[in-house]
Design an enzyme around this catalytic site. Structure first.
Site, PDB file in Angstrom:
ATOM      1  N   HIS A  82       0.842  -1.200   0.000  1.00  0.00           N
ATOM      2  CA  HIS A  82       0.000   0.000   0.000  1.00  0.00           C
ATOM      3  C   HIS A  82       0.878   1.250   0.000  1.00  0.00           C
ATOM      4  CE1 HIS A  82      -2.937   3.046   1.160  1.00  0.00           C
ATOM      5  NE2 HIS A  82      -2.205   3.315   2.230  1.00  0.00           N
ATOM      6  N   ASP A 111       6.222  21.814 -26.445  1.00  0.00           N
ATOM      7  CA  ASP A 111       6.127  20.475 -25.863  1.00  0.00           C
ATOM      8  C   ASP A 111       7.189  20.396 -24.785  1.00  0.00           C
ATOM      9  OD1 ASP A 111       5.926  17.616 -25.393  1.00  0.00           O
ATOM     10  OD2 ASP A 111       5.034  17.440 -27.379  1.00  0.00           O
ATOM     11  N   TRP A 147       6.992   0.117   3.532  1.00  0.00           N
ATOM     12  CA  TRP A 147       7.496   0.753   2.302  1.00  0.00           C
ATOM     13  C   TRP A 147       8.945   1.188   2.453  1.00  0.00           C
ATOM     14  CZ3 TRP A 147       8.838   5.914   0.692  1.00  0.00           C
ATOM     15  CH2 TRP A 147       8.885   6.844   1.725  1.00  0.00           C
ATOM     16  N   SER A 174      12.433   6.466 -14.021  1.00  0.00           N
ATOM     17  CA  SER A 174      11.323   7.184 -14.638  1.00  0.00           C
ATOM     18  C   SER A 174      11.213   8.593 -14.083  1.00  0.00           C
ATOM     19  CB  SER A 174      10.015   6.422 -14.406  1.00  0.00           C
ATOM     20  OG  SER A 174       8.910   7.242 -14.687  1.00  0.00           O
ATOM     21  N   SER A 175      11.259   8.725 -12.754  1.00  0.00           N
ATOM     22  CA  SER A 175      11.045  10.062 -12.197  1.00  0.00           C
ATOM     23  C   SER A 175      12.258  10.945 -12.419  1.00  0.00           C
ATOM     24  CB  SER A 175      10.628   9.992 -10.726  1.00  0.00           C
ATOM     25  OG  SER A 175      11.515   9.209  -9.993  1.00  0.00           O
ATOM     26  N   HIS A 258      13.002  11.870   3.568  1.00  0.00           N
ATOM     27  CA  HIS A 258      12.384  13.132   3.948  1.00  0.00           C
ATOM     28  C   HIS A 258      12.188  14.082   2.763  1.00  0.00           C
ATOM     29  CE1 HIS A 258      10.440  15.892   6.518  1.00  0.00           C
ATOM     30  NE2 HIS A 258      11.040  16.810   5.795  1.00  0.00           N
ATOM     31  N   GLU A 260      11.643  13.187  -0.103  1.00  0.00           N
ATOM     32  CA  GLU A 260      10.539  12.566  -0.832  1.00  0.00           C
ATOM     33  C   GLU A 260       9.193  13.116  -0.363  1.00  0.00           C
ATOM     34  OE1 GLU A 260      10.229  10.580  -3.368  1.00  0.00           O
ATOM     35  OE2 GLU A 260       8.100  10.121  -3.152  1.00  0.00           O
ATOM     36  N   TYR A 262       8.597  16.051   0.463  1.00  0.00           N
ATOM     37  CA  TYR A 262       8.398  17.336  -0.209  1.00  0.00           C
ATOM     38  C   TYR A 262       8.296  17.180  -1.720  1.00  0.00           C
ATOM     39  CZ  TYR A 262       8.734  19.267   4.306  1.00  0.00           C
ATOM     40  OH  TYR A 262       8.460  19.524   5.608  1.00  0.00           O
ATOM     41  N   SER A 273      -1.692  26.852  -5.413  1.00  0.00           N
ATOM     42  CA  SER A 273      -1.321  28.254  -5.658  1.00  0.00           C
ATOM     43  C   SER A 273      -1.864  28.771  -6.986  1.00  0.00           C
ATOM     44  CB  SER A 273       0.204  28.414  -5.641  1.00  0.00           C
ATOM     45  OG  SER A 273       0.708  28.039  -4.391  1.00  0.00           O
ATOM     46  N   HIS A 307      14.998  12.753  12.025  1.00  0.00           N
ATOM     47  CA  HIS A 307      13.816  12.847  12.888  1.00  0.00           C
ATOM     48  C   HIS A 307      12.939  11.607  12.730  1.00  0.00           C
ATOM     49  CE1 HIS A 307      11.766  15.343   9.474  1.00  0.00           C
ATOM     50  NE2 HIS A 307      11.638  14.064   9.246  1.00  0.00           N
ATOM     51  N   HIS A 308      13.253  10.742  11.774  1.00  0.00           N
ATOM     52  CA  HIS A 308      12.558   9.461  11.653  1.00  0.00           C
ATOM     53  C   HIS A 308      13.231   8.387  12.498  1.00  0.00           C
ATOM     54  CE1 HIS A 308      10.050  10.787   8.224  1.00  0.00           C
ATOM     55  NE2 HIS A 308      11.092  11.545   7.959  1.00  0.00           N
ATOM     56  N   THR A 333       6.960  27.085   5.717  1.00  0.00           N
ATOM     57  CA  THR A 333       5.631  26.515   5.486  1.00  0.00           C
ATOM     58  C   THR A 333       4.564  27.490   5.968  1.00  0.00           C
ATOM     59  OG1 THR A 333       6.602  24.346   5.870  1.00  0.00           O
ATOM     60  CG2 THR A 333       4.217  24.444   5.772  1.00  0.00           C
ATOM     61  N   LYS A 336       3.961  30.193   3.472  1.00  0.00           N
ATOM     62  CA  LYS A 336       3.086  29.777   2.382  1.00  0.00           C
ATOM     63  C   LYS A 336       1.616  29.777   2.814  1.00  0.00           C
ATOM     64  CE  LYS A 336       4.486  26.667  -0.519  1.00  0.00           C
ATOM     65  NZ  LYS A 336       5.017  27.235  -1.763  1.00  0.00           N
ATOM     66  N   ARG A 455       1.417   0.730  14.847  1.00  0.00           N
ATOM     67  CA  ARG A 455       1.060   0.601  13.440  1.00  0.00           C
ATOM     68  C   ARG A 455       1.525  -0.747  12.909  1.00  0.00           C
ATOM     69  NH1 ARG A 455       5.457   4.536  10.348  1.00  0.00           N
ATOM     70  NH2 ARG A 455       4.279   3.859   8.528  1.00  0.00           N
TER      71      ARG A 455
END
Ligand code: CU1
Length: 530
Positions: A82, A111, A147, A174-175, A258, A260, A262, A273, A307-308, A333, A336, A455
């Site tokens: 998931h 293009d 994950w 790909s990315s 981390h 990721e 963002y 925006s 922090h993880h 943040t 924004k 979890r």
């Protein structure tokens, strides 16, 4: 135009017969950014359904205490896939889809810069998604690693892990290629007069995101390659018995992980925006500060990864550093969020579906930011680590943040993409049901986490029963609601009232955040070259 290789709309000087593939082959061979954008969005939605069904398996099992439907081993595979499928298969491709559709239109390019690479970027995704799902059917399945693919389990489990490693490599390729395309397009193909600081903010957010992708996807590739080597080639990067350390993996993974967060959030900021100014009939408040705040978030995202890992036994100095550095992100943040609110202030507001989803985003993403601030505090996190509080927190950021923004973006641009107006009544219903069921699902998970429910566990103590029941009901409601979204989109593609050139009362003219004229390739003059 003709200098762009393989551009589907452009006639090629060296081609004598103008053969345009139709049907399936058109989609396989297309180099057109709109076709590719659509394919990204459809692929993303398909993966969203696959990952969503897995979420529903999880929530069905957790509906009440005891084991009901699935074996614990299968439950753990569901949490693993998931997460992987939603992050890499659903959310990231959705925003690359938006980028493909909108960036050339917004900056006045014909293009994407590398049209054929664009095709390849997309067509790597279906095999990668297939590999992820196939891992389920290998001996040992997808394992119970989550994950994040932490060792030692990921170095010891079955061949499903090799499938997932291969999938992560392909998804990364790909990315990265998608991001190279975006950076090159934005830096080289803007219309005359469109300086960087005059671009619609969506382009800025993707420019910044693309740099993040190019910087950290190779780090993830390195991490999983080290796992591969530990598994098959006799290395001991993460094996204590061979002199390695499993915590090293966590450092490498979260140096990717981390940013990721963002990579997912910043394009969502960009979509919102665009929408909020259009439905406020005002230019975006604080454009330049938005650019600088987004860049600051991106830079800070590289220096907060541990922090993880507060529970891995860090020196106190390290804990303090990562705590304060993480808290620092709240400042840009906040800039924004205040800018979005200031854009709304005294605006001529209207509340069509794109605006509703953006306001939902604004409120709920901020809530997710606050629970992130709670988790940033080391002493608190030691208590809440690996509890449902964390699950609640990041679903506020991922679902009410990124997914709501994506829904808003689809409704906002659907009239431009299809030429038809969607069914506003049903779209609003989609919003309200999503909003209610989202909160029913995830708000109560804060309480479960605070009460200590871990979890990634298929069973739980009876005192957690009520909130789990509520959460599961919400999840099924949320899942069913998304079939309504699919219906609205298909209905809009097939027909409906003709959309005006500027479907939102001309307010989207403010999409150009500056008074200078829009570039010549706008929606009104699509870049079709015969
Ligand atoms: Cu993080």
């Amino acid at each position: 135009m003709a200098s762009i290789p393989g551009h589907a709309d452009a006639g090629h000087g060296h081609e004598h017969e103008h053969h345009h593939p139709t049907g399936f082959m058109r989609w396989v061979t297309t180099t057109n950014h709109k076709d590719i954008g659509s394919m990204y969005l459809w692929f993303s939605f398909a993966m969203f359904l696959v990952g969503g069904v897995m979420a529903l398996v999880i929530r069905a099992e957790l509906f009440k205490p005891g084991l009901q439907f699935v074996e614990p081993e299968f439950f753990n595979q569901m949490t693993t896939l998931h997460g992987l499928i939603m992050v890499f298969g659903a959310i990231m491709p959705a925003f690359v889809g938006f980028a493909n559709w909108q960036i050339p239109l917004m900056i006045g390019a014909s293009d994407m810069a590398f049209a054929r690479m664009n095709n390849w970027s997309f067509w790597l995704l279906p095999p990668a998604g297939t590999l992820l799902v196939l891992s389920l059917f290998m001996p040992g399945g997808s394992g119970g690693v989550g994950w994040t693919l932490y060792p030692p389990l990921s170095t010891q489990m079955g061949i499903g892990m090799d499938f997932m490693i291969f999938a992560v490599h392909i998804l990364g390729m790909s990315s990265i290629m998608g991001s190279i395309n975006i950076v090159t397009t934005i830096l080289n193909m803007r219309a005359p007069g469109m300086t960087l600081m005059k671009m619609p903010l969506f382009c800025w957010t993707w420019l910044i995101t693309a740099y993040l992708v190019i910087a950290v996807m190779p780090v993830l590739a390195g991490a999983v390659t080290m796992i591969l080597c530990d598994r098959h080639f006799g290395t001991s990067f993460f094996n204590a018995a061979g002199g390695g350390d499993p915590v090293l993996y966590q450092h490498v993974f979260w140096f990717f992980g981390h940013p990721e967060v963002y990579i997912i959030a910043i394009p969502a900021f960009g979509v919102v925006s665009q929408i909020i100014p259009a439905f406020s009939r005002k230019p975006l408040f604080g454009y330049a500060s938005m650019v600088y705040a987004t860049s600051s978030i991106a830079i800070l995202s590289f220096i907060v990864w541990a922090h993880h890992m507060y529970t891995t036994g860090m020196p106190v100095a390290g804990q303090l550093y990562f705590m304060y550095a993480t808290m620092l992100i709240a400042i840009p943040t906040g800039v924004k969020v205040f800018n979005w609110v200031a854009t709304l202030y005294r605006g001529s507001l209207s509340f069509e579906a794109p605006m509703l989803f953006s306001l939902g985003f604004l409120f709920l993403f901020t809530l997710g930011g606050f629970s992130g601030l709670v988790l940033s505090m080391t002493a608190v996190d030691v208590q809440l680590h690996d509890t449902y509080y964390v699950v609640a927190h990041f679903h506020y950021v991922m679902v009410a943040g990124a997914l709501f923004s994506a829904f808003g973006g689809v409704y906002y641009w659907l009239p431009k993409w299809t030429g038809h107006m969607y069914d506003e009544g049903l779209a609003k219903l989609h919003f309200w049901l999503s909003l209610i069921f989202f909160n029913v699902t995830f708000f109560v998970q804060h309480f479960l986490g605070l009460a200590g429910m871990p979890r990634r566990i298929p069973d739980y103590a009876p005192q957690f029963a009520e909130f789990n029941m509520i959460s599961s009901i919400g999840a099924f409601g949320f899942g069913l609601t998304q079939l309504l979204f699919l219906y609205v989109v298909i209905k809009c593609i097939k027909g409906g009232p003709k959309a005006a050139a500027k479907p939102w009362d001309g307010a989207e003219g403010l999409e150009w955040t500056v008074p200078s004229p829009a570039p010549y390739h706008t929606f009104e003059t699509p870049p079709v070259v015969k």
